[in-house]
Design a protein around this motif. Structure first.
Motif, PDB file in Angstrom:
ATOM      1  N   ASN A  72      12.565   4.999 -21.547  1.00  0.00           N
ATOM      2  CA  ASN A  72      11.795   5.659 -22.709  1.00  0.00           C
ATOM      3  C   ASN A  72      12.849   5.295 -23.798  1.00  0.00           C
ATOM      4  N   GLU A  73      14.148   5.692 -23.467  1.00  0.00           N
ATOM      5  CA  GLU A  73      15.146   5.452 -24.447  1.00  0.00           C
ATOM      6  C   GLU A  73      15.107   3.807 -24.918  1.00  0.00           C
ATOM      7  N   LEU A 117       6.399   1.397 -15.570  1.00  0.00           N
ATOM      8  CA  LEU A 117       7.007   2.605 -15.215  1.00  0.00           C
ATOM      9  C   LEU A 117       6.557   3.820 -15.936  1.00  0.00           C
ATOM     10  N   VAL A 118       6.669   3.644 -17.196  1.00  0.00           N
ATOM     11  CA  VAL A 118       6.220   4.910 -18.073  1.00  0.00           C
ATOM     12  C   VAL A 118       4.702   5.324 -17.902  1.00  0.00           C
ATOM     13  N   ASP A 119       3.879   4.399 -17.802  1.00  0.00           N
ATOM     14  CA  ASP A 119       2.528   4.647 -17.724  1.00  0.00           C
ATOM     15  C   ASP A 119       2.190   5.147 -16.320  1.00  0.00           C
ATOM     16  N   GLU A 120       2.514   4.549 -15.235  1.00  0.00           N
ATOM     17  CA  GLU A 120       2.142   4.872 -13.818  1.00  0.00           C
ATOM     18  C   GLU A 120       2.978   5.914 -13.189  1.00  0.00           C
ATOM     19  N   TYR A 121       4.452   6.057 -13.547  1.00  0.00           N
ATOM     20  CA  TYR A 121       5.241   6.819 -13.025  1.00  0.00           C
ATOM     21  C   TYR A 121       5.834   7.908 -13.916  1.00  0.00           C
ATOM     22  N   PRO A 122       5.381   8.655 -14.624  1.00  0.00           N
ATOM     23  CA  PRO A 122       5.534   9.654 -15.491  1.00  0.00           C
ATOM     24  C   PRO A 122       6.769  10.629 -14.893  1.00  0.00           C
ATOM     25  N   LYS A 165       0.857  -1.237  -0.035  1.00  0.00           N
ATOM     26  CA  LYS A 165      -0.164   0.190  -0.070  1.00  0.00           C
ATOM     27  C   LYS A 165       0.761   1.078  -0.030  1.00  0.00           C
ATOM     28  N   ASP A 166       1.989   1.236   0.387  1.00  0.00           N
ATOM     29  CA  ASP A 166       2.834   2.488   0.597  1.00  0.00           C
ATOM     30  C   ASP A 166       3.505   2.745  -0.767  1.00  0.00           C
ATOM     31  N   SER A 167       3.402   3.951  -0.842  1.00  0.00           N
ATOM     32  CA  SER A 167       4.063   4.543  -2.257  1.00  0.00           C
ATOM     33  C   SER A 167       5.589   4.758  -2.173  1.00  0.00           C
ATOM     34  N   LEU A 168       6.056   4.787  -1.029  1.00  0.00           N
ATOM     35  CA  LEU A 168       7.539   4.983  -1.106  1.00  0.00           C
ATOM     36  C   LEU A 168       8.325   4.063  -1.757  1.00  0.00           C
ATOM     37  N   LEU A 169       9.180   4.343  -2.558  1.00  0.00           N
ATOM     38  CA  LEU A 169      10.055   3.492  -3.420  1.00  0.00           C
ATOM     39  C   LEU A 169       9.312   2.591  -4.424  1.00  0.00           C
ATOM     40  N   LYS A 170       8.126   2.736  -4.594  1.00  0.00           N
ATOM     41  CA  LYS A 170       7.448   1.949  -5.580  1.00  0.00           C
ATOM     42  C   LYS A 170       7.854   2.082  -7.059  1.00  0.00           C
ATOM     43  N   PHE A 173      10.967  -0.237 -11.561  1.00  0.00           N
ATOM     44  CA  PHE A 173      12.360  -0.379 -12.452  1.00  0.00           C
ATOM     45  C   PHE A 173      13.209  -1.576 -11.920  1.00  0.00           C
ATOM     46  N   ASN A 174      13.291  -1.734 -10.630  1.00  0.00           N
ATOM     47  CA  ASN A 174      14.301  -2.835 -10.288  1.00  0.00           C
ATOM     48  C   ASN A 174      13.801  -4.091 -10.876  1.00  0.00           C
ATOM     49  N   LEU A 175      12.510  -4.185 -10.838  1.00  0.00           N
ATOM     50  CA  LEU A 175      11.806  -5.648 -11.549  1.00  0.00           C
ATOM     51  C   LEU A 175      12.077  -5.709 -12.785  1.00  0.00           C
TER      52      LEU A 175
END
Length: 228
Positions: free
Chosen positions: A222-223, A208-213, A176-181, A186-188
């Motif tokens: 993106n690259e 990551l691109v869709d949910e954390y722009p 539930k916590d958004s910290l470091l999500k 990215f790490n996954l």
């Protein structure tokens, strides 16, 4: 009620009070040792309770002071000899604090600090052990929980144990916590690439691109997506 009592009853009440007080005083005089002992026990309990509270504060302060001292020594050694040697020469200091103050804030903080030091020294087995114990100290809603989970993910990655690294990064993503999500997403993506699961890796990069722009990784991803 006093207004309904006659004069004789009103005059009699002080005598009854005096009589009771006299009896009480006589009892105290007669049993003064026992009474004083009982009073002494009460005062002793008050002193002990107050002392425990004071002692508790003192112990907390001492545990943090020792941790700060150990950290200062580590930082000096790390600059002079590098993280591996600094880890070797300070591990007894940190372990002593952890053992002696395991239930104190300073002891718990020392465990996390020492886990970070073990990680820097690439002693990933020790780091994993310490981070897992640190995780047990935390409640489910602790703001530190995702930081420890992330550290476990990195530590397992350091051991080339990608399945366990995936497990801990996924715990952050599903929590539930958004910290470091966004970091965990990215790490996954990275971990799945190392596991040669390219489709899964790209799935998380796109997530990551869709949910954390606004993520710091966005330009890099993106690259990568455009090159794929």
């Amino acid at each position: 009620m006093a207004g309904n009592k006659n004069r004789k009853q009103l005059l009699k009440e002080p005598d009854q009070f005096i009589s009771f007080s006299t009896k009480m005083m006589n009892y105290i005089i007669k049993h003064k040792i026992a009474v004083l002992s009982s009073t002494g026990i009460v005062f002793a309990l008050i002193i002990i309770i107050s002392g425990i509270r004071y002692f508790s504060i003192q112990e907390e302060n001492k545990s943090f002071a020792l941790m700060e001292k150990a950290l200062a020594r580590y930082e000096t050694l790390e600059k002079e000899k590098g993280p591996e040697k600094a880890f070797e020469e300070t591990q007894k200091d940190f372990q002593s604090i952890i053992d002696q103050y395991a239930s104190r804030g300073g002891g718990r903080a020392a465990r996390i600090a020492f886990a970070n030091i073990a990680f820097q020294a690439k002693n990933f087995d020790k780091a994993v052990d310490l981070y897992k114990k640190a995780l047990e100290d935390l409640s489910d809603d602790s703001s530190l929980k995702n930081m420890i989970l992330s550290s476990l993910g990195y530590s397992y990655e350091g051991k080339n144990d990608y399945e366990n690294a995936e497990k801990y990064f996924n715990m952050i993503v599903k929590g539930k916590d958004s910290l470091l999500k966004d970091d965990a997403v990215f790490n996954l993506g990275r971990i799945y690439a190392k596991m040669e699961k390219q489709d899964k890796s790209m799935e998380f990069y796109k997530k990551l691109v869709d949910e954390y722009p606004e993520s710091m990784y966005i330009d890099m991803i993106n690259e990568k997506i455009s090159d794929s």
